[in-house]
Write a protein that holds these residues in place. Structure first.
Motif, short mmCIF file in Angstrom:
data_model
loop_
_atom_site.label_atom_id
_atom_site.label_comp_id
_atom_site.label_asym_id
_atom_site.label_seq_id
_atom_site.Cartn_x
_atom_site.Cartn_y
_atom_site.Cartn_z
N CYS A 273 -42.48 0.30 -18.33
CA CYS A 273 -42.33 1.71 -17.95
C CYS A 273 -42.49 2.56 -19.20
N ASP A 274 -43.70 2.94 -19.48
CA ASP A 274 -43.98 3.71 -20.70
C ASP A 274 -43.65 5.19 -20.50
N PRO A 275 -43.66 5.99 -21.57
CA PRO A 275 -43.31 7.41 -21.45
C PRO A 275 -44.15 8.16 -20.42
N THR A 276 -45.42 7.84 -20.34
CA THR A 276 -46.27 8.53 -19.36
C THR A 276 -45.82 8.24 -17.94
N THR A 277 -45.46 6.98 -17.68
CA THR A 277 -45.00 6.61 -16.35
C THR A 277 -43.68 7.29 -16.01
N LEU A 278 -42.78 7.39 -16.98
CA LEU A 278 -41.51 8.07 -16.75
C LEU A 278 -41.74 9.53 -16.38
N ARG A 279 -42.62 10.20 -17.10
CA ARG A 279 -42.90 11.60 -16.81
C ARG A 279 -43.55 11.75 -15.44
N ARG A 280 -44.40 10.79 -15.07
CA ARG A 280 -45.04 10.85 -13.76
C ARG A 280 -44.00 10.69 -12.65
N ARG A 281 -43.03 9.82 -12.87
CA ARG A 281 -41.99 9.60 -11.87
C ARG A 281 -41.09 10.83 -11.70
N VAL A 282 -40.99 11.66 -12.73
CA VAL A 282 -40.23 12.91 -12.59
C VAL A 282 -40.90 13.82 -11.57
N ARG A 283 -42.23 13.78 -11.53
CA ARG A 283 -42.96 14.64 -10.60
C ARG A 283 -43.05 14.04 -9.20
N SER A 284 -42.62 12.79 -9.06
CA SER A 284 -42.71 12.11 -7.78
C SER A 284 -41.65 12.62 -6.81
N SER A 285 -41.94 12.52 -5.52
CA SER A 285 -40.95 12.85 -4.50
C SER A 285 -40.56 11.61 -3.70
N GLY A 286 -41.01 10.46 -4.14
CA GLY A 286 -40.72 9.22 -3.43
C GLY A 286 -39.45 8.56 -3.91
N SER A 287 -39.29 7.31 -3.52
CA SER A 287 -38.06 6.57 -3.85
C SER A 287 -37.96 6.24 -5.33
N ASP A 288 -39.10 6.31 -6.06
CA ASP A 288 -39.07 6.01 -7.49
C ASP A 288 -38.85 7.26 -8.35
N ARG A 289 -38.48 8.39 -7.71
CA ARG A 289 -38.32 9.66 -8.43
C ARG A 289 -37.28 9.55 -9.53
N LEU A 290 -37.57 10.18 -10.67
CA LEU A 290 -36.62 10.29 -11.77
C LEU A 290 -36.25 11.75 -11.99
N VAL A 291 -35.07 11.96 -12.54
CA VAL A 291 -34.62 13.30 -12.91
C VAL A 291 -34.44 13.33 -14.42
N ARG A 292 -35.05 14.31 -15.06
CA ARG A 292 -34.92 14.45 -16.51
C ARG A 292 -33.59 15.11 -16.82
N VAL A 293 -32.75 14.43 -17.63
CA VAL A 293 -31.42 14.94 -17.94
C VAL A 293 -31.26 15.32 -19.40
#
Length: 318
Positions: free
Chosen positions: A18-38
């Motif tokens: 899970c590289d930095p680009t993937t993490l940032r992409r998951r922040v924009r996701s609305s699916g079950s893999d969504r991340l929140v930047r804290v």
């Protein structure tokens, strides 16, 4: 202590693909893999974030920031209060507060406030790998930098948790700016206040010039003992602080329905009025404390002297 949600960072995440680009992409996701930047390079799984309460979300942001600032930084002020489980009068929509060496000081931003008063080893504790100011130091920091209402709410909670008044006084350095306010807060603090609302109410009563009430005064009605929040013996007035949690949260319901709780409170109210010397029972909600003009009218109608005319609302400034 309040624990943070699990935090993902770009560096360790590479080990699981899970590289930095993937993490940032998951922040924009609305699916079950969504991340929140804290925080900077700090992410939390969306499903965990959605299920967390306001305090845990704020504590997570504190840990995200402190991990970024490094070892010399110590969570302090409202951030330390959150970690220690102390209340916040204005909620948890606050910047992260940290105390750092003067060499690290860079002012403040909308999301980060830095302080530089030295934190000796005796005034810091470790919590899940992050340094946090001790409870007495946290109370004193808030007392010296925040308003009286907020500080008394925190100080009362510290005393309720078992911290002694002497420990609070020992955390006040005699050369610190704001030490007089800290002394005033400690003088006012009382661990008998049963909630943040009761602590807040005591300060509002003081601002309105009310006589000093007795706290948790006991009355016996039909063989049952009732402890009231505030008792003004010279005027024969009981003041109770009612919260909606009493009618909604299981720890207060104790197996009863909200209707049963309401009826029990009604019987309690009527029973108190049968006690010799009790002339009136005034019941307040949290929101009533933010309208001192209406409070004065109600208190005067009940027979309480309010010599001070409110000149401002107790509502915090925007």
């Amino acid at each position: 202590m309040e624990r943070p949600l699990p935090i993902l960072r770009a560096g360790p995440a590479r080990e699981v693909g899970c590289d930095p680009t993937t993490l940032r992409r998951r922040v924009r996701s609305s699916g079950s893999d969504r991340l929140v930047r804290v925080g900077p390079n700090a992410f939390v799984e969306g499903v965990r974030w959605d299920g967390a309460g306001p305090r845990q979300r704020y504590v997570t942001r504190v840990y995200a920031r402190l991990g970024r600032l490094g070892t010399p930084a110590v969570a302090s002020h409202v951030s330390a209060a959150a970690v220690h489980g102390l209340p916040a009068l204005s909620g948890w929509n606050a910047p992260v507060h940290a105390t750092v060496p003067e060499s690290m000081y860079r002012g403040r931003t909308p999301t980060l406030v830095l302080h530089t008063r030295p934190v000796p080893p005796a005034e810091r504790v470790e919590a899940d790998g992050v340094a946090v100011t001790s409870v007495p130091r946290t109370v004193v920091d808030i007392a010296m930098s925040d308003d009286l209402r907020t500080a008394v709410v925190v100080a009362d909670a510290a005393l309720r948790s078992g911290i002694g008044t002497g420990c609070l006084r020992a955390a006040v350095h005699h050369r610190s700016r704001g030490r007089r306010r800290a002394d005033q807060v400690i003088d006012l603090a009382d661990g008998r206040s049963g909630s943040a609302a009761e602590s807040f109410a005591r300060v509002v009563f003081l601002e309105l010039g009310l006589p000093e009430p007795a706290l948790q005064q006991g009355f016996v009605v039909d063989g049952r003992r009732y402890a009231v929040d505030f008792w003004f013996p010279d005027q024969g007035v009981v003041v109770e602080i009612d919260g909606r949690a009493k009618y909604t949260q299981e720890r207060y319901l104790a197996g009863r329905s909200p209707t049963e709780v309401f009826l029990d409170e009604k019987r309690r109210h009527e029973g108190l009025l049968t006690v010799p010397g009790v002339r009136a029972v005034v019941r307040l909600e949290w929101r009533d404390l933010f309208d001192p003009d209406a409070l004065v009218r109600r208190f005067r109608a009940a027979g309480l002297p309010c010599p001070v005319r409110p000149i401002r609302s107790a509502r915090p400034a925007a």
